[in-house]
Design an enzyme around this catalytic site. Sequence first.
Site, mmCIF file in Angstrom:
data_model
loop_
_atom_site.group_PDB
_atom_site.id
_atom_site.type_symbol
_atom_site.label_atom_id
_atom_site.label_comp_id
_atom_site.label_asym_id
_atom_site.label_seq_id
_atom_site.Cartn_x
_atom_site.Cartn_y
_atom_site.Cartn_z
ATOM 1 N N ASP A 169 1.110 -1.499 0.218
ATOM 2 C CA ASP A 169 -0.248 -0.262 -0.158
ATOM 3 C C ASP A 169 0.628 0.966 0.156
ATOM 4 O OD1 ASP A 169 -1.892 -1.628 0.739
ATOM 5 O OD2 ASP A 169 -2.401 -1.488 2.178
ATOM 6 N N ASP A 198 -0.727 -3.223 -4.652
ATOM 7 C CA ASP A 198 -2.264 -3.653 -3.814
ATOM 8 C C ASP A 198 -2.277 -2.044 -4.055
ATOM 9 O OD1 ASP A 198 -3.767 -4.255 -2.418
ATOM 10 O OD2 ASP A 198 -3.111 -4.362 -0.715
ATOM 11 N N ASP A 202 -5.360 1.853 1.456
ATOM 12 C CA ASP A 202 -6.196 1.584 2.445
ATOM 13 C C ASP A 202 -5.942 1.430 3.950
ATOM 14 O OD1 ASP A 202 -6.062 -0.088 -0.021
ATOM 15 O OD2 ASP A 202 -5.256 -2.188 0.349
ATOM 16 N N ARG A 251 -11.434 -0.019 -7.012
ATOM 17 C CA ARG A 251 -11.667 0.527 -6.052
ATOM 18 C C ARG A 251 -11.300 1.625 -5.256
ATOM 19 N NH1 ARG A 251 -8.271 -4.843 -2.543
ATOM 20 N NH2 ARG A 251 -10.087 -6.221 -2.769
#
Length: 375
Positions: A169, A198, A202, A251
Amino acid sequence: MFTFPPLRNRRPVALRLQAVLATMALAATAGVVLSTPEASAATGSATGYATQNGGTTGGAGGQTVRATTGTAIHTALCGRASTSTPITIEVEGTINHGNTTKVSGKSCDTAAGVIELKKISNVTIVGVGGGAVFDQIGIHVRESSNIIVQNVTVKNVKKSGSPTSNGGDAIGMESNVHNVWVDHTTLAASGGEDDGYDGLFDLKNNTRYVTLSYSTLSNSGRGGLIGSSESELSNGFITFHHNLYQNLDSRTPLLRGGIAHIYNNYYTRLNESGINSRAGGRAKVDNNYFKDSKDVLGTFYTDAPGYWQVSGNTLDNVTWSKPGDDTNPAGPDMKSTTTVSIPYSYSLDSAGCVPSIVSSTAGAGKGLKVSDGTC
């Protein structure tokens, strides 16, 4: 239209001689931290949900130091009188694995290979001068509160391959984090999960009262998530405004439970899906501009539905999947499925102005410019 308070420098309040001497000693040891009590980078004021729950002020009122390495950032945190002593860390240059080591102290809990903001509060990290680039090294916020991260670039952070950092992240928050403002940042990868990357942003395990504003997220398989699983629903009260989401597969964000306020963002080239509200999540989606994208809003890849309230959005060359067992797109005729009450004041830019406003203001190195309400 909403205007932010003027940006200004602040002089920290009276510094205790003991703290000054301690910082100078650490600087001499590290060779890279300079005490600069007479200057502080402009940070403006937090917006969105970061203004709630007591507000987010970062290191305001504390000492200001300059750091040019990751080790220097850790040294500055460890040199404070306590884990909650306010501090502003001005960062300039490239931060990477080679210059980021673990530093120990009573006021910090750091680690090598990641910028670790763990079990601390009242901290601002802001890029200054020629800019701050976190190259292949992520910023990890854990069990912390009242944090500001502003005017920095974080790029190419990997969870597999070499080197790895922060679970892949760019900026990750987890484990009882609250009141964080991330502003005017540039978050980027160079591929998707198969390439070792990733999420860019997050939030999980009870992360609340966070705002991401005037930032860019690009060239990744995953923009970011709120909640790590369908049963991990402790997160929420997140604001996303005036951000650029570009060339992302999905996302933007993924919302599992909780509430997100998503307004005046510019989305272009969302390749598979965009805002994914699921597992009871509720998203208020206002005056965004979606361009050249697919399935920009809905519940995707699950049969656990989420909900949305929509108004004023522009769809420019947006395509939609057919509904299925694990696909519930909000379009092509987007209609609200819930209502969301927002507790703070805000003003909306016209969706038609969003591409030009966001393109000229979002990201690091833009002079912390914000919308003045005009195209």
